[in-house]
Design a protein around this motif. Structure first.
Motif, PDB file in Angstrom:
ATOM      1  N   GLY A   1       0.812  -1.211   0.000  1.00  0.00           N
ATOM      2  CA  GLY A   1       0.000   0.000   0.000  1.00  0.00           C
ATOM      3  C   GLY A   1       0.845   1.260   0.000  1.00  0.00           C
ATOM      4  N   ILE A   2       1.909   1.253   0.778  1.00  0.00           N
ATOM      5  CA  ILE A   2       2.816   2.412   0.816  1.00  0.00           C
ATOM      6  C   ILE A   2       3.473   2.591  -0.548  1.00  0.00           C
ATOM      7  CG2 ILE A   2       4.934   3.347   1.840  1.00  0.00           C
ATOM      8  CD1 ILE A   2       2.652   3.479   3.812  1.00  0.00           C
TER       9      ILE A   2
ATOM     10  N   GLU B   1       7.188  10.962  -1.094  1.00  0.00           N
ATOM     11  CA  GLU B   1       7.298  10.593   0.320  1.00  0.00           C
ATOM     12  C   GLU B   1       6.949  11.780   1.219  1.00  0.00           C
ATOM     13  OE1 GLU B   1      10.716   9.048   3.363  1.00  0.00           O
ATOM     14  OE2 GLU B   1      10.683   8.182   1.353  1.00  0.00           O
ATOM     15  N   ASP B   2       7.379  12.987   0.841  1.00  0.00           N
ATOM     16  CA  ASP B   2       7.016  14.187   1.603  1.00  0.00           C
ATOM     17  C   ASP B   2       5.502  14.373   1.619  1.00  0.00           C
ATOM     18  OD1 ASP B   2       9.721  14.811   2.018  1.00  0.00           O
ATOM     19  OD2 ASP B   2       9.804  16.095   0.227  1.00  0.00           O
ATOM     20  N   MET B   3       4.893  14.167   0.454  1.00  0.00           N
ATOM     21  CA  MET B   3       3.438  14.323   0.359  1.00  0.00           C
ATOM     22  C   MET B   3       2.723  13.273   1.208  1.00  0.00           C
ATOM     23  SD  MET B   3       3.008  15.158  -3.695  1.00  0.00           S
ATOM     24  CE  MET B   3       1.231  15.385  -3.650  1.00  0.00           C
ATOM     25  N   LEU B   4       3.142  12.011   1.095  1.00  0.00           N
ATOM     26  CA  LEU B   4       2.490  10.941   1.840  1.00  0.00           C
ATOM     27  C   LEU B   4       2.665  11.139   3.346  1.00  0.00           C
ATOM     28  CD1 LEU B   4       0.844   8.344   1.541  1.00  0.00           C
ATOM     29  CD2 LEU B   4       2.997   7.088   1.535  1.00  0.00           C
TER      30      LEU B   4
ATOM     31  N   GLU C   1       3.762   5.688  -5.506  1.00  0.00           N
ATOM     32  CA  GLU C   1       3.718   5.692  -6.970  1.00  0.00           C
ATOM     33  C   GLU C   1       2.584   6.583  -7.479  1.00  0.00           C
ATOM     34  OE1 GLU C   1       2.754   2.446 -10.404  1.00  0.00           O
ATOM     35  OE2 GLU C   1       4.130   1.812  -8.806  1.00  0.00           O
ATOM     36  N   TRP C   2       1.417   6.482  -6.838  1.00  0.00           N
ATOM     37  CA  TRP C   2       0.267   7.286  -7.263  1.00  0.00           C
ATOM     38  C   TRP C   2       0.538   8.777  -7.065  1.00  0.00           C
ATOM     39  CZ3 TRP C   2      -3.221  10.605  -4.845  1.00  0.00           C
ATOM     40  CH2 TRP C   2      -4.314  10.958  -5.619  1.00  0.00           C
ATOM     41  N   LEU C   3       1.086   9.138  -5.899  1.00  0.00           N
ATOM     42  CA  LEU C   3       1.387  10.548  -5.636  1.00  0.00           C
ATOM     43  C   LEU C   3       2.451  11.071  -6.600  1.00  0.00           C
ATOM     44  CD1 LEU C   3       1.343  10.522  -1.749  1.00  0.00           C
ATOM     45  CD2 LEU C   3      -0.213  11.799  -3.233  1.00  0.00           C
ATOM     46  N   GLY C   4       3.468  10.248  -6.876  1.00  0.00           N
ATOM     47  CA  GLY C   4       4.493  10.650  -7.842  1.00  0.00           C
ATOM     48  C   GLY C   4       3.908  10.868  -9.221  1.00  0.00           C
ATOM     49  N   GLY C   5       2.989   9.993  -9.617  1.00  0.00           N
ATOM     50  CA  GLY C   5       2.326  10.154 -10.914  1.00  0.00           C
ATOM     51  C   GLY C   5       1.455  11.389 -10.967  1.00  0.00           C
ATOM     52  N   MET C   6       0.739  11.659  -9.879  1.00  0.00           N
ATOM     53  CA  MET C   6      -0.109  12.855  -9.841  1.00  0.00           C
ATOM     54  C   MET C   6       0.745  14.109  -9.959  1.00  0.00           C
ATOM     55  SD  MET C   6      -2.931  14.122  -7.035  1.00  0.00           S
ATOM     56  CE  MET C   6      -1.745  14.474  -5.750  1.00  0.00           C
ATOM     57  N   MET C   7       1.884  14.115  -9.251  1.00  0.00           N
ATOM     58  CA  MET C   7       2.761  15.271  -9.323  1.00  0.00           C
ATOM     59  C   MET C   7       3.370  15.406 -10.718  1.00  0.00           C
ATOM     60  SD  MET C   7       5.487  16.512  -6.422  1.00  0.00           S
ATOM     61  CE  MET C   7       5.953  14.868  -6.113  1.00  0.00           C
TER      62      MET C   7
ATOM     63  N   THR D   1     -10.464  15.416  -2.604  1.00  0.00           N
ATOM     64  CA  THR D   1     -11.281  14.339  -3.153  1.00  0.00           C
ATOM     65  C   THR D   1     -10.402  13.291  -3.818  1.00  0.00           C
ATOM     66  OG1 THR D   1     -13.163  15.813  -3.473  1.00  0.00           O
ATOM     67  CG2 THR D   1     -13.148  13.791  -4.766  1.00  0.00           C
ATOM     68  N   ARG D   2      -9.416  13.733  -4.577  1.00  0.00           N
ATOM     69  CA  ARG D   2      -8.493  12.792  -5.227  1.00  0.00           C
ATOM     70  C   ARG D   2      -7.719  11.975  -4.196  1.00  0.00           C
ATOM     71  NH1 ARG D   2      -5.348  15.842 -10.153  1.00  0.00           N
ATOM     72  NH2 ARG D   2      -7.109  16.022 -11.574  1.00  0.00           N
ATOM     73  N   ILE D   3      -7.192  12.661  -3.195  1.00  0.00           N
ATOM     74  CA  ILE D   3      -6.395  11.973  -2.166  1.00  0.00           C
ATOM     75  C   ILE D   3      -7.258  10.973  -1.411  1.00  0.00           C
ATOM     76  CG2 ILE D   3      -5.227  12.308   0.053  1.00  0.00           C
ATOM     77  CD1 ILE D   3      -4.097  14.933  -1.128  1.00  0.00           C
ATOM     78  N   ASN D   4      -8.424  11.410  -0.962  1.00  0.00           N
ATOM     79  CA  ASN D   4      -9.284  10.532  -0.164  1.00  0.00           C
ATOM     80  C   ASN D   4      -9.785   9.344  -0.972  1.00  0.00           C
ATOM     81  OD1 ASN D   4      -9.041  12.001   2.234  1.00  0.00           O
ATOM     82  ND2 ASN D   4     -10.662  13.390   1.630  1.00  0.00           N
TER      83      ASN D   4
END
Length: 171
Positions: free
Chosen positions: A14-15, A60-63, A20-26, A128-131
């Motif tokens: 999950g981590i 990682e900073d975002m998460l 990966e998802w946050l990196g892709g969004m950025m 909304t995207r994050i949740n």
């Protein structure tokens, strides 16, 4: 503590998926150029994400920031006035990992910096995207971090389980 948690559990599926998802969004963030009053929330968010990427903010900073906000909610739920207030604070804390993007405009013959605001629709869109993508993972992570941060009660007071008597008399 959230950074430490992520570092300790870096191999958790999950981590890894969240990073990966946050990196892709950025990475999908794009600077649409000049932002004006009629700019869409997606354009504004894209510009903030592009700024984060440019400034070297990591997934990682975002998460860790997201996990810390969720841990704060678990530890002290009264800190947030409502679910919407929580969602907006979540988005603001994530986007404020970087300085606000700005545009230079001319005013009275001089260049002037106009900083982009984090508007309500932008906060709604990001939260909304994050949740939706990370909700269950972050909720569990926030609970783990919060439980590690809370002091454990050392002793239990006697009488706290004793029922209340309607007459107000007690032994």
């Amino acid at each position: 503590m959230a950074h430490q948690f992520i570092t300790h559990h870096k191999e958790h599926p999950g981590i890894r998926a969240g990073l990966e998802w946050l990196g892709g969004m950025m990475a999908d963030g794009r600077d649409p150029g000049t932002i004006h009053a009629r700019s869409s929330a997606a354009d504004r968010l894209g510009r903030w994400l592009h700024q984060m990427q440019t400034e070297g903010v990591t997934a990682e900073d975002m998460l860790a920031t997201i996990g810390a906000i969720y841990a704060l909610r678990e530890w002290n739920p009264r800190r947030f006035l409502s679910d919407r207030h929580f969602d907006h604070q979540l988005a603001i804390r994530v986007l404020r990992l970087t300085p606000a993007p700005f545009s230079e405009r001319w005013s009275e013959g001089k260049p002037k910096k106009v900083y982009d605001r984090i508007t309500g629709p932008t906060r709604d869109l990001l939260s909304t995207r994050i949740n939706a993508a990370l909700g269950p993972l972050i909720l569990r992570m926030g609970r783990e971090v919060a439980s590690a941060a809370q002091p454990r009660p050392q002793e239990r007071l006697e009488g706290i389980d004793f029922p209340f008597n309607p007459k107000g008399t007690y032994p």
